[in-house]
Write a protein that holds these residues in place. Structure first.
Motif, PDB file in Angstrom:
ATOM      1  N   TYR A 151     112.182 -53.690 132.538  1.00 61.60           N
ATOM      2  CA  TYR A 151     112.889 -53.780 133.805  1.00 61.60           C
ATOM      3  C   TYR A 151     114.400 -53.700 133.569  1.00 61.60           C
ATOM      4  O   TYR A 151     114.944 -54.441 132.754  1.00 61.60           O
ATOM      5  CB  TYR A 151     112.517 -55.102 134.518  1.00 61.60           C
ATOM      6  CG  TYR A 151     113.201 -55.256 135.850  1.00 61.60           C
ATOM      7  CD1 TYR A 151     112.654 -54.696 137.000  1.00 61.60           C
ATOM      8  CD2 TYR A 151     114.417 -55.927 135.944  1.00 61.60           C
ATOM      9  CE1 TYR A 151     113.309 -54.812 138.217  1.00 61.60           C
ATOM     10  CE2 TYR A 151     115.072 -56.050 137.158  1.00 61.60           C
ATOM     11  CZ  TYR A 151     114.516 -55.476 138.290  1.00 61.60           C
ATOM     12  OH  TYR A 151     115.169 -55.590 139.484  1.00 61.60           O
ATOM     13  N   ASP A 152     115.049 -52.802 134.248  1.00 59.74           N
ATOM     14  CA  ASP A 152     116.512 -52.642 134.177  1.00 59.74           C
ATOM     15  C   ASP A 152     117.003 -52.459 132.737  1.00 59.74           C
ATOM     16  O   ASP A 152     118.101 -52.893 132.378  1.00 59.74           O
ATOM     17  CB  ASP A 152     117.190 -53.883 134.812  1.00 59.74           C
ATOM     18  CG  ASP A 152     118.659 -53.621 135.155  1.00 59.74           C
ATOM     19  OD1 ASP A 152     119.007 -52.457 135.383  1.00 59.74           O
ATOM     20  OD2 ASP A 152     119.443 -54.589 135.170  1.00 59.74           O
TER      21      ASP A 152
ATOM     22  N   VAL B 165     120.694 -54.046 131.757  1.00 64.25           N
ATOM     23  CA  VAL B 165     120.679 -55.510 131.787  1.00 64.25           C
ATOM     24  C   VAL B 165     121.469 -56.097 130.605  1.00 64.25           C
ATOM     25  O   VAL B 165     121.345 -55.664 129.467  1.00 64.25           O
ATOM     26  CB  VAL B 165     119.227 -56.049 131.832  1.00 64.25           C
ATOM     27  CG1 VAL B 165     118.479 -55.812 130.522  1.00 64.25           C
ATOM     28  CG2 VAL B 165     119.216 -57.521 132.197  1.00 64.25           C
TER      29      VAL B 165
ATOM     30  N   ASP C  92     113.073 -68.548 137.678  1.00 68.27           N
ATOM     31  CA  ASP C  92     114.461 -68.226 138.001  1.00 68.27           C
ATOM     32  C   ASP C  92     114.661 -66.738 137.729  1.00 68.27           C
ATOM     33  O   ASP C  92     114.531 -66.307 136.582  1.00 68.27           O
ATOM     34  CB  ASP C  92     115.368 -69.082 137.095  1.00 68.27           C
ATOM     35  CG  ASP C  92     116.843 -68.822 137.346  1.00 68.27           C
ATOM     36  OD1 ASP C  92     117.169 -67.855 138.060  1.00 68.27           O
ATOM     37  OD2 ASP C  92     117.657 -69.596 136.804  1.00 68.27           O
ATOM     38  N   PRO C  93     114.986 -65.979 138.756  1.00 67.26           N
ATOM     39  CA  PRO C  93     115.113 -64.529 138.539  1.00 67.26           C
ATOM     40  C   PRO C  93     116.178 -64.156 137.514  1.00 67.26           C
ATOM     41  O   PRO C  93     116.116 -63.089 136.911  1.00 67.26           O
ATOM     42  CB  PRO C  93     115.483 -63.991 139.926  1.00 67.26           C
ATOM     43  CG  PRO C  93     115.745 -65.158 140.787  1.00 67.26           C
ATOM     44  CD  PRO C  93     115.163 -66.364 140.154  1.00 67.26           C
ATOM     45  N   LEU C  94     117.103 -65.072 137.272  1.00 65.35           N
ATOM     46  CA  LEU C  94     118.117 -64.782 136.265  1.00 65.35           C
ATOM     47  C   LEU C  94     117.509 -64.819 134.851  1.00 65.35           C
ATOM     48  O   LEU C  94     117.969 -64.146 133.927  1.00 65.35           O
ATOM     49  CB  LEU C  94     119.243 -65.825 136.382  1.00 65.35           C
ATOM     50  CG  LEU C  94     120.590 -65.473 135.780  1.00 65.35           C
ATOM     51  CD1 LEU C  94     121.119 -64.160 136.336  1.00 65.35           C
ATOM     52  CD2 LEU C  94     121.592 -66.594 136.051  1.00 65.35           C
TER      53      LEU C  94
ATOM     54  N   GLY D  68     116.118 -60.836 135.711  1.00 68.09           N
ATOM     55  CA  GLY D  68     117.564 -60.622 135.732  1.00 68.09           C
ATOM     56  C   GLY D  68     118.046 -60.288 137.135  1.00 68.09           C
ATOM     57  O   GLY D  68     117.269 -59.823 137.978  1.00 68.09           O
ATOM     58  N   VAL D  69     119.293 -60.585 137.372  1.00 70.60           N
ATOM     59  CA  VAL D  69     119.896 -60.346 138.695  1.00 70.60           C
ATOM     60  C   VAL D  69     121.198 -59.578 138.484  1.00 70.60           C
ATOM     61  O   VAL D  69     122.011 -59.968 137.642  1.00 70.60           O
ATOM     62  CB  VAL D  69     120.218 -61.696 139.395  1.00 70.60           C
ATOM     63  CG1 VAL D  69     120.889 -61.456 140.742  1.00 70.60           C
ATOM     64  CG2 VAL D  69     118.958 -62.540 139.558  1.00 70.60           C
ATOM     65  N   ASP D  70     121.397 -58.537 139.234  1.00 65.96           N
ATOM     66  CA  ASP D  70     122.625 -57.732 139.126  1.00 65.96           C
ATOM     67  C   ASP D  70     122.945 -57.369 137.678  1.00 65.96           C
ATOM     68  O   ASP D  70     124.066 -57.575 137.206  1.00 65.96           O
ATOM     69  CB  ASP D  70     123.827 -58.490 139.720  1.00 65.96           C
ATOM     70  CG  ASP D  70     123.664 -58.688 141.216  1.00 65.96           C
ATOM     71  OD1 ASP D  70     122.927 -57.894 141.839  1.00 65.96           O
ATOM     72  OD2 ASP D  70     124.246 -59.654 141.746  1.00 65.96           O
ATOM     73  N   HIS D  71     121.963 -56.867 136.978  1.00 59.30           N
ATOM     74  CA  HIS D  71     122.123 -56.425 135.584  1.00 59.30           C
ATOM     75  C   HIS D  71     122.524 -57.555 134.635  1.00 59.30           C
ATOM     76  O   HIS D  71     123.156 -57.322 133.611  1.00 59.30           O
ATOM     77  CB  HIS D  71     123.154 -55.296 135.468  1.00 59.30           C
ATOM     78  CG  HIS D  71     122.914 -54.171 136.419  1.00 59.30           C
ATOM     79  ND1 HIS D  71     121.669 -53.590 136.563  1.00 59.30           N
ATOM     80  CD2 HIS D  71     123.741 -53.526 137.259  1.00 59.30           C
ATOM     81  CE1 HIS D  71     121.756 -52.631 137.465  1.00 59.30           C
ATOM     82  NE2 HIS D  71     122.990 -52.578 137.914  1.00 59.30           N
ATOM     83  N   LYS D  72     122.171 -58.764 134.987  1.00 66.34           N
ATOM     84  CA  LYS D  72     122.527 -59.905 134.153  1.00 66.34           C
ATOM     85  C   LYS D  72     121.275 -60.729 133.939  1.00 66.34           C
ATOM     86  O   LYS D  72     120.474 -60.896 134.851  1.00 66.34           O
ATOM     87  CB  LYS D  72     123.596 -60.722 134.916  1.00 66.34           C
ATOM     88  CG  LYS D  72     124.056 -61.954 134.262  1.00 66.34           C
ATOM     89  CD  LYS D  72     125.473 -61.807 133.704  1.00 66.34           C
ATOM     90  CE  LYS D  72     125.700 -62.834 132.623  1.00 66.34           C
ATOM     91  NZ  LYS D  72     125.492 -62.428 131.288  1.00 66.34           N
ATOM     92  N   GLN D  73     121.107 -61.230 132.732  1.00 69.96           N
ATOM     93  CA  GLN D  73     119.932 -62.030 132.447  1.00 69.96           C
ATOM     94  C   GLN D  73     120.302 -63.151 131.491  1.00 69.96           C
ATOM     95  O   GLN D  73     121.096 -62.949 130.573  1.00 69.96           O
ATOM     96  CB  GLN D  73     118.876 -61.140 131.787  1.00 69.96           C
ATOM     97  CG  GLN D  73     117.543 -61.807 131.622  1.00 69.96           C
ATOM     98  CD  GLN D  73     116.480 -60.844 131.142  1.00 69.96           C
ATOM     99  OE1 GLN D  73     116.806 -59.901 130.426  1.00 69.96           O
ATOM    100  NE2 GLN D  73     115.245 -61.059 131.524  1.00 69.96           N
TER     101      GLN D  73
END
Ligand code: BGC
Length: 741
Positions: A194-195, A199, A580-582, A586-591
């Motif tokens: 994913y991403d 990411v 936690d999606p983070l 990941g959220v907004d290309h950040k994990q």
């Protein structure tokens, strides 16, 4: 006339000696490689040097024709030699002599827990690569199994850094014994699809060093890997293909890597970073790496014309380029320029045997109530095989590791061939999944079209199940997109295509229902209590059906053990438990890897109220093993000592079989939180019925250490430790304590 021949002879001889005297150093085999590299480098123009640093076609980069330095040719990797593609297209080139031997997926190899199998694997696939004139094999993959949703877990070696390290080293050595470089991938933190191109992974140094780096480090330092592939994702804001921290500081700085860093295909995004941050060779898809191809695309690569321009303007010093060229030349001297390397061989009987042997050692018997397996053929009249995976070709899918296999024996064909006339083997589809599954233009030879409804298929299977002695359900995942496949993660933990319903119905219709999962990942098994036997059959390549059949009928006594934990639910994995999606995806290309070092059994060991469905290291046999008491040669040790651990293992059943004896270390009290136990040794021992064998392990400070972020070093903290030895992480048979002074 005689005189004439004499003169010609003398002339030729003297010409010959002149030629020898003038052999340039870079072509002189008798000279040390580093000297030859410097000599070659000194003869090259700026343009020739830059040309070495980037692709000229989908899988090749130029040599230096003027100097007789050959091209570099890469191939996927890691399960077989990829079919030839067109020069500048992903489409296949249409060769008729490029169908390879497909070896089992790396999860299966890891499940063999047998470094000898890894050596055999590496040697065999290296021979195939060499025969096909490739000097770099794009594999093996050793990214850690952090989440069962990762679409590429099947290409990797499981959740444990120690197991992956022990298995990757012989694989690399085997490949490179052919004068073919192993390109270990994807460095690093590419633990999901994913991403994947963007990411940015945030992870503690502790988790990085304890979990995500060790297998790469082992491949580099112990396996002496000649190449490594940067990952697509980012770390500390920089893409991993040109990453100061991973490539300069760790790979070259701390580990002393002297090989070549190759980008993942299209993983390069910046010329200046690529120049300074450790990358040597850029490969890709289109001009901007990830885009579509354009004519003359290669000249637009970040390490092509844009790099040349900056060098010419003096904005990047030539010494930066020279560093890369040295690494690339070193690759060439180790491979194409080595005149003594063997010639390789392709899809020969030895490779078929190797593929089969590895598969047979990797297949895992997860459950076997009432010894329902092996199938007693003398008492069996009718065997029903149900499921799409019994007939589907798996080698064709999955992404870049998809293969144009010379042949692939399906589970159904394998079983039919083995059972012969001993019993009737009938087949029912049971369900319809995704009937395509090809990738990169590798086409399945099996027609999976089906016009009947799901109800009709189920009714047929259940009807036949009632009148059969055994039901073998062969399902699981497949290598279609969003299953076990590159470019996307799985979207659910459960089995796709309503397979649960089919399994439940079969189990209700026939008490001897065996579930065979073909997958590279764990799946939910809500029916586990209702079927007597479960087998993890992996993606086993060309010999898949033969290997599976030999385990099912008992020609082979299973000895594979899980290289990852199988949780009951997705939430049993730490990355998902945190919800936690983070953390995932990941959220907004950040994990952020908040699961830290507690991945796999390191996490499930700490859960008081839930147990995995099947533990890391779990796998049954058709025989039984008894473990003796663990004996230590001392009760106290210092960090300079070696601790000798011994115990006896006995085969107490009536079949020969191999047991994987696993050693875990537990630090009873420490300044930093530690997992309850960590794998630090294993041995696969083959025992005849009644035979016992003493197994020995040596532990030193490295087996006891954790990585201290603050000090940036491995620390073996004095105090009490325990050695735990058992048949899986959840089945410890004996322990002994000692103290580190
Ligand atoms: C994959 C690599 C592969 C490369 C070349 C990339 O998309 O991530 O693993 O080696 O393609 O096919």
């Amino acid at each position: 006339m005689k005189r004439y021949f004499y003169f010609v002879g003398v002339l030729l001889l003297s010409l010959g000696s002149v030629a020898t005297a003038q052999t340039p150093v870079y072509l002189d085999d008798t000279k040390p490689v580093e000297e030859r590299i410097e000599d070659a480098l000194s003869r090259m123009t700026l343009e020739e040097k830059v040309a070495l640093c980037h692709a000229q076609s989908k899988f090749s980069s130029p040599g230096v024709p003027r100097l007789g330095l050959p091209e570099n040719w890469m191939t996927d990797g890691p399960h077989g030699i990829r079919a030839e593609v067109a020069w500048d297209e992903w489409e296949q080139a249409g060769w008729t002599n490029d169908s390879c031997m497909a070896f089992p997926a790396l999860t299966c190899l890891a499940a063999s827990w047998n470094p000898e199998m890894a050596l055999l694997y590496g040697r065999s696939i290296g021979e195939e690569a060499r025969y096909r004139n490739k000097n770099v094999l794009l594999g093996p993959g050793v990214n850690i199994y952090r989440t069962p949703l990762n679409g590429r877990n099947f290409e990797y070696m499981g959740e444990d850094p120690y197991l992956a390290s022990e298995m990757v080293v012989p694989y690399v050595e085997g490949v490179q014994s052919n004068g073919v470089a192993a390109c270990v991938k994807h460095f690093a933190l590419n633990n999901q699809e994913y991403d994947r191109y963007a990411v940015d992974v945030e992870v503690s140094d502790r988790a990085l060093y304890e979990l995500y780096l060790p297998a790469f480090q082992a491949a580099v330092q112990r396996g002496k890997a000649w190449a490594i592939m940067g990952a697509y994702n980012r770390y500390k804001g920089q893409h991993c293909c040109h990453n100061q921290y991973l490539l300069n500081d760790i790979l070259r700085g701390e580990w002393g890597f002297d090989g070549v860093v190759i980008s993942d295909w299209g993983g390069v995004h910046n010329t200046v970073e690529s120049a300074y941050n450790g990358l040597d060779m850029e490969f890709g898809t289109g001009t901007d790496g990830l885009g579509v191809s354009a004519s003359d695309a290669y000249n637009h690569y970040f390490l092509a014309q844009p790099f040349l321009d900056l060098l010419k303007k003096g904005e990047i010093p030539e010494s930066v380029l020279d560093g890369k060229v040295r690494n690339i030349l070193r690759l060439m001297y180790r491979t194409t320029m080595n005149r003594n390397r063997p010639f390789g061989s392709f899809k020969n009987p030895a490779h078929a045997l190797a593929a089969r042997q590895i598969a047979q050692e990797g297949i895992v018997l997860l459950q076997n109530r009432d010894n329902v397996l092996p199938i007693p053929l003398d008492k069996t009249k009718k065997i029903l095989v149900v499921g799409e995976n019994a007939i589907k070709m798996m080698t064709v899918g999955g992404g870049s590791s998809s293969l144009k296999a010379w042949y692939e024996v399906s589970p159904l064909d394998g079983l039919r061939a083995r059972v012969g006339d001993a019993a009737e083997v009938v087949y029912a589809r049971g369900y319809v999944g995704n009937t395509d599954g090809s990738y990169n233009g590798v086409v399945s030879k099996v027609d999976l079209s089906e016009s009947r409804s799901a109800e009709e298929l189920l009714a047929e299977a259940v009807g036949l199940a009632r009148e059969s002695d055994y039901v073998i359900f062969v399902g699981g995942l497949n290598k279609n997109s969003q299953q076990d496949c590159e470019g996307g993660d799985r979207i659910a933990y459960g089995l796709p295509y309503n397979q649960d319903r089919v399994i439940e119905a079969l189990a209700a219709a026939n008490p001897r229902t065996v579930v065979v999962l073909i997958s590279g990942n764990s799946v939910a098994m809500p029916w586990a209590d209702r079927v007597p036997a479960i087998v993890e059959g992996w993606y086993c390549g060309s010999e898949a059906g033969n290997a599976l059949a030999s385990v099912l009928v008992g020609d082979v006594n299973p000895s594979g053990k899980l290289p990852f934990t199988i949780g009951k639910r997705l939430e049993d994995y730490h990355a998902h438990a945190l919800n936690d999606p983070l953390v995932y995806p990941g959220v907004d290309h950040k994990q952020v890897y908040r699961d830290d070092i507690f991945v796999g059994y390191r996490w499930s060991d700490l859960q008081k109220d839930s147990e995995p469905l099947f533990c890391f290291g779990h796998g049954l046999s058709y025989t039984t093993f008894e473990y003796g008491k663990v004996l230590l040669d001392r009760k106290q040790m210092t960090a300079a000592d070696t601790l000798r651990v011994r115990l006896t293992v006995k085969n107490t059943g009536n079949r020969a079989g191999a047991e994987v004896v696993q050693l875990y270390v537990s630090d009873l009290k420490s300044a930093l939180p530690r997992p309850l136990k960590e794998l630090k040794g294993f041995r696969k021992v083959m025992l005849q019925p009644g035979e016992s064998r003493e197994v020995e392990f040596l532990l030193d400070r490295t087996s006891l250490s954790y990585f201290d972020d603050a000090k940036h070093e491995w620390v073996a903290e004095p105090g009490r430790f325990e050695v735990l030895v058992g048949a899986s992480s959840g089945d410890i048979r004996s322990k002994a304590g000692f103290e580190l002074k």
